[in-house]
Write a protein that holds these residues in place. Structure first.
Motif, short mmCIF file in Angstrom:
data_model
loop_
_atom_site.label_atom_id
_atom_site.label_comp_id
_atom_site.label_asym_id
_atom_site.label_seq_id
_atom_site.Cartn_x
_atom_site.Cartn_y
_atom_site.Cartn_z
N LYS A 101 0.82 -1.19 0.00
CA LYS A 101 0.00 0.00 0.00
C LYS A 101 0.87 1.26 0.00
O LYS A 101 2.03 1.25 0.36
N LYS A 280 -24.78 8.02 4.38
CA LYS A 280 -23.50 8.22 3.70
C LYS A 280 -23.07 9.68 3.67
O LYS A 280 -21.91 10.00 3.90
N GLU A 342 -11.03 5.88 12.38
CA GLU A 342 -10.71 6.16 10.98
C GLU A 342 -9.47 7.03 10.84
O GLU A 342 -8.68 6.84 9.92
N CYS A 390 -5.07 1.02 13.38
CA CYS A 390 -6.20 1.32 12.49
C CYS A 390 -7.56 1.12 13.14
O CYS A 390 -8.57 1.52 12.56
N ASN A 391 -7.60 0.47 14.30
CA ASN A 391 -8.89 0.04 14.85
C ASN A 391 -9.05 0.33 16.33
O ASN A 391 -9.64 -0.46 17.07
N LYS A 411 -10.52 -5.13 9.60
CA LYS A 411 -11.55 -5.40 8.60
C LYS A 411 -10.98 -6.28 7.49
O LYS A 411 -9.87 -6.04 7.01
N SER A 412 -11.71 -7.29 7.10
CA SER A 412 -11.22 -8.27 6.12
C SER A 412 -11.62 -7.90 4.69
O SER A 412 -12.23 -6.85 4.45
N ARG A 413 -11.27 -8.77 3.76
CA ARG A 413 -11.62 -8.66 2.34
C ARG A 413 -11.13 -7.35 1.71
O ARG A 413 -11.81 -6.73 0.91
N GLY A 414 -9.94 -6.93 2.12
CA GLY A 414 -9.31 -5.78 1.50
C GLY A 414 -9.85 -4.44 1.93
O GLY A 414 -9.49 -3.41 1.34
N LYS A 415 -10.71 -4.40 2.96
CA LYS A 415 -11.27 -3.13 3.40
C LYS A 415 -10.24 -2.30 4.16
O LYS A 415 -10.42 -1.09 4.30
N GLN A 416 -9.21 -2.95 4.68
CA GLN A 416 -8.11 -2.24 5.33
C GLN A 416 -6.79 -2.80 4.83
O GLN A 416 -6.69 -3.99 4.50
#
Length: 433
Positions: A101, A280, A342, A390-391, A411-416
């Protein structure tokens, strides 16, 4: 590198051509161009003759040049970014993709003020290393932490238990236990997000729960007391909050407790989203944090209870956060901590208003957060100035100069990004600048 290689190749070509040209001229007898070099008697004898010293020197030079060029090409192929290492660290531009990243805002770390506005890590420990008996728990989605008489209590929104451990964070200590049944309700996770301790009772806030009877979302505050052996708890009461949320993902994320002038316990619930919203366009509208002041009301006839809204209090705009993940107040001087998951930051200010010195009771109508002497600090970064904490979802004062915090699961699946993984599901202690 390519230009240098081309220049080397061109030079080598010239060195190779010159001796051939000289040899060709030597064969043209009578031209007078080159008359100081011996001519071979015939073609057959020239094949067996030794190479003259000048040509031999030129050939050796050509060999060195070719060897250097080959070595240069090999180095480029095997380590293409070797000479860029220094530039990666010092530049604010994104590093090559091989590093993963992008780097963070390097100015935060390189402008000479990093140590003045960043918390320093003291020590930390993953939840998985705290307990000898994990009681079947594979994840610890930590959401809040408090200190009671040098003992740490923490909650996870994935578990119904209250974690207890010493402030030294000794791994696998027998003193580190989970109080209560982590699977109290096997069909549902607790949603625990805020923890308080008042006069021997733990007040635990479930973030936002769907109420079937009204088809609306409200937080629920449970009142828990520990059994004599300290290994379980009793639910003394569980009451819904009057304040309504838009859904179950952005409810109360933290809370503190104060007493009013008439000695009523008043809970100040910190909304996770800006404007207390999960819409949102509003939840990330920075600088619009809200705290909801609530007092418990019980119907004498039915026994039904509800935490009724007394008033809303704005979080100072100096806490210009994308979200709000925890709140804590030190009773000795009313210093307040508010974190953002965040932004990986913490705001430090004060709660102000009319307060009786002897009892510590507050006039709730005058409560405000003082931003006149507030500061915002970063949680530590890595060597690329990237966010690694991050959390962060819970924080509490340890003493005047240090705090304890807990981190949720990454957070999984590429969210972080991957660098968030090392600090997730852990307990951390930090020293203030």
């Amino acid at each position: 590198y390519l230009n240098a290689f081309c220049n080397i190749n061109s030079t080598a070509t010239k060195l190779i051509v010159l001796p051939k040209a000289a040899d060709s001229m030597n064969r043209n007898e009578g031209t007078g161009l080159i008359d100081d070099v011996s001519h071979p008697a015939d073609a057959s004898s020239s094949r067996g003759a030794s190479v003259p010293a000048p040509q031999r020197a030129r050939l050796i030079a050509v060999g060195f040049v070719i060897a250097a060029a080959v070595a240069l090409v090999i180095s480029l192929v095997t380590d293409p970014f070797a000479n860029d290492e220094e530039q990666i660290i010092e530049s604010s531009e994104s590093p090559p993709s091989i590093l993963g990243k992008k780097s963070g805002d390097m100015s935060i770390c390189t402008d000479g003020h990093y140590s003045k506005r960043t918390l320093q890590k003291a020590y930390e420990m993953p939840y998985a290393a705290l307990f000898r008996d994990r009681r079947g728990q594979k994840k610890f989605e930590a959401s809040d932490v408090i200190v009671v008489n040098d003992t740490i209590y923490s909650i996870c929104d994935s578990s119904w238990a209250i974690s207890k451990f010493g402030d030294e964070l000794r791994p696998f200590s027998a003193e580190n236990v989970q109080i209560g049944d982590p699977e109290r309700d096997p069909e549902d996770e607790s949603g625990y997000e805020a923890l308080m301790h008042v006069d021997g009772t733990f007040y635990v806030v479930r973030e936002s729960v769907f109420h079937d009877e009204t088809s609306t979302y409200h937080a629920i505050i449970e009142e828990l007391t520990l059994t004599e052996d300290g290994l379980d708890y009793v639910i003394e009461d569980a009451c819904s909050c009057e304040f309504e949320f838009e859904g179950d993902s952005k409810g109360f994320e933290g809370a503190i407790a104060v007493r009013s002038m008439d000695d009523k316990l008043t809970i100040l619930g910190l909304c996770e989203g800006n404007h207390c919203s999960e819409t949102k366009g509003k939840k990330f509208d920075r600088g619009n944090g809200k705290v909801i002041a609530m007092q418990k009301d019980t119907d004498d006839d039915t026994g039904d209870c509800k935490w009724k809204t007394v008033r809303e209090i704005s979080v100072p705009s100096s806490a210009y956060f994308k979200d709000y993940s925890a709140i804590s107040m030190r009773e000795s001087d009313n210093r307040v901590l508010i974190t953002s998951q965040e932004d990986s930051q913490v705001w430090i200010g004060s709660l102000t208003g009319d307060q009786q010195e002897d009892s510590g009771q507050w006039d709730i109508d005058t409560l405000e957060f003082d931003e006149g002497h507030s500061k915002v600090y970063h949680f530590p970064k890595n060597d690329l100035c990237q966010t690694i904490y991050c959390n962060v979802e819970g924080i509490h004062w340890m003493d005047d100069h240090s705090v304890i915090a807990v981190s949720d699961k990454m957070k999984s699946r590429g969210k972080q990004p991957f660098q968030c993984f090392d600090k997730d599901q852990s307990v951390h202690t930090f020293v203030l600048p």
